[in-house]
Enzyme design. Structure first.
Site, short mmCIF file in Angstrom:
data_model
loop_
_atom_site.label_atom_id
_atom_site.label_comp_id
_atom_site.label_asym_id
_atom_site.label_seq_id
_atom_site.Cartn_x
_atom_site.Cartn_y
_atom_site.Cartn_z
N GLY A 13 0.77 -1.23 0.00
CA GLY A 13 0.00 0.00 0.00
C GLY A 13 0.80 1.28 0.00
O GLY A 13 0.28 2.33 0.37
N ASP A 77 -2.54 -5.48 -7.01
CA ASP A 77 -3.91 -4.99 -6.89
C ASP A 77 -4.64 -5.92 -5.93
O ASP A 77 -4.94 -7.07 -6.27
CB ASP A 77 -4.61 -4.95 -8.25
N SER A 124 -1.48 -1.65 4.47
CA SER A 124 -1.77 -0.21 4.48
C SER A 124 -2.63 0.11 3.27
O SER A 124 -2.28 0.92 2.42
CB SER A 124 -0.45 0.59 4.45
N LEU A 125 -3.77 -0.56 3.20
CA LEU A 125 -4.65 -0.51 2.04
C LEU A 125 -6.04 -0.08 2.44
O LEU A 125 -6.62 -0.61 3.39
CB LEU A 125 -4.75 -1.90 1.39
N TYR A 176 -9.37 3.02 11.71
CA TYR A 176 -9.79 4.37 12.11
C TYR A 176 -10.99 4.26 13.03
O TYR A 176 -11.78 3.32 12.94
CB TYR A 176 -10.12 5.20 10.86
N TYR A 186 -17.40 10.30 6.60
CA TYR A 186 -16.51 9.17 6.31
C TYR A 186 -17.39 8.06 5.75
O TYR A 186 -17.75 7.13 6.45
CB TYR A 186 -15.80 8.75 7.60
N SER A 226 -2.71 12.85 4.69
CA SER A 226 -2.08 12.10 3.60
C SER A 226 -2.85 12.35 2.31
O SER A 226 -3.94 12.92 2.31
CB SER A 226 -2.10 10.60 3.92
#
Length: 308
Positions: A13, A77, A124-125, A176, A186, A226
């Site tokens: 990621g 992917d 980290s995706l 999160y 969100y 980010s």
């Protein structure tokens, strides 16, 4: 002292030098780990060009004066477990046409062929094509896409990488607080995907622990500007809210996420698994929005932080 020398880490990621994946890679490299990168297939060329042209040089500088390096970069992917799953229109897309073997199972096989076993796997995706939509307005397709790329991808990664990870290895993902509390804005199913990711973290900790003696944890990071977060469209408001209401009145830095990650994947955290660690300046601990107009008559809510 945190020492990861001799460890190999695959970080899925990383697409630029701004996100948590990069911050984690750098912290692991600082501790001596060797870095392997999985980058979303359509942006591989952009990433490699930016790296070669020095765009990331300032971010690559480590405390020992050296530059962060990686052993190899793999196009990936995470929407696809095998190449047979990739639709023909995707394979023919100009951003994919020059690439092959970018499904998760292929990447795991290539890593094994190139380097044997690894010690650390970082997920980290996250992606939701309808992230700017309210949940009520999210389509079934958009919702399932968010769940697939942001949550199921962890299951697939661990399923395929687990057999090539050494005993006592560690897996880490990023989540999160919208997983457990309403966070208007969100949307697109991302809050649902994060809730699934955290639930899966606990179940995978049990299954991977018993099957391979691997630990599985997650970091719940606070608001951070980010590139991916900017796509949500409200990140500056989220950062301002955190500064107004969190116990620590400051920006959250990528290095803080990286350092926490380095600890969790290191032998220093050998007894920790199935955990979601908050790294958010303490915002998760608050039950009141102290900047609310409803509270301003009470001086306790208008205290300024100590500077000493």
């Amino acid at each position: 002292m945190l020492d990861l020398r001799g460890k190999k880490a695959f970080i899925a990621g990383i697409g630029d030098d701004q996100g948590f994946g990069w911050a984690i890679a750098k912290a692991l490299a600082e501790a001596g780990a060797e870095i392997l990168i999985g980058t979303w297939a359509p942006i591989v060329k952009i990433f490699k060009t930016s790296w070669a042209n020095g765009k990331f040089d300032e971010s690559r500088k480590m405390t020992n004066g050296k530059m962060m390096e990686y052993l190899k970069l793999y196009p990936m992917d995470a929407m696809y477990d095998t190449m047979a799953d990739v639709p023909e229109e995707v394979k023919a897309n100009k951003r994919y046409a020059e690439l092959s073997h970018y499904a998760i199972s292929d990447v795991a096989r290539l890593v094994h062929e190139d380097f044997g076993q690894i010690d650390i796997l970082v997920h980290s995706l996250a992606n939701a094509p309808e992230v700017t939509k309210n949940l009520l307005d999210t389509s079934r397709q958009g919702y399932l896409a968010a769940m697939s790329s942001s949550a199921y991808s962890l299951i697939s990664l661990l399923s395929h990488f687990g057999p090539i990870m050494k005993p006592h290895s560690s897996v880490l993902s990023l989540t999160y607080i919208a997983s457990e509390r309403a966070c208007p804005g969100y949307g697109g199913g991302m809050s649902s995907a994060k809730a699934a990711l955290e639930s899966d973290t606990r179940t995978l900790a049990w299954e991977a622990g018993r099957k391979w003696n691997i630990r599985v944890n997650a970091i719940s990071a606070g608001a951070y500007r980010s590139r991916a977060a900017r796509a949500i469209g409200m990140i500056d408001d989220m950062i301002a809210y955190s500064k107004a209401n969190a116990p620590l009145v400051k920006d959250l830095h990528g290095e803080e996420i990286g350092n926490a990650a380095a600890f969790l994947v290191s032998p220093l955290a050998s007894g920790i698994t199935g955990q979601v660690l908050f790294v958010d300046n303490g915002l998760h601990a608050m039950a009141l929005a102290v900047d609310s107009h409803a509270l301003q008559k009470n001086p306790i809510y208008t205290q300024t932080p100590a500077t000493a």
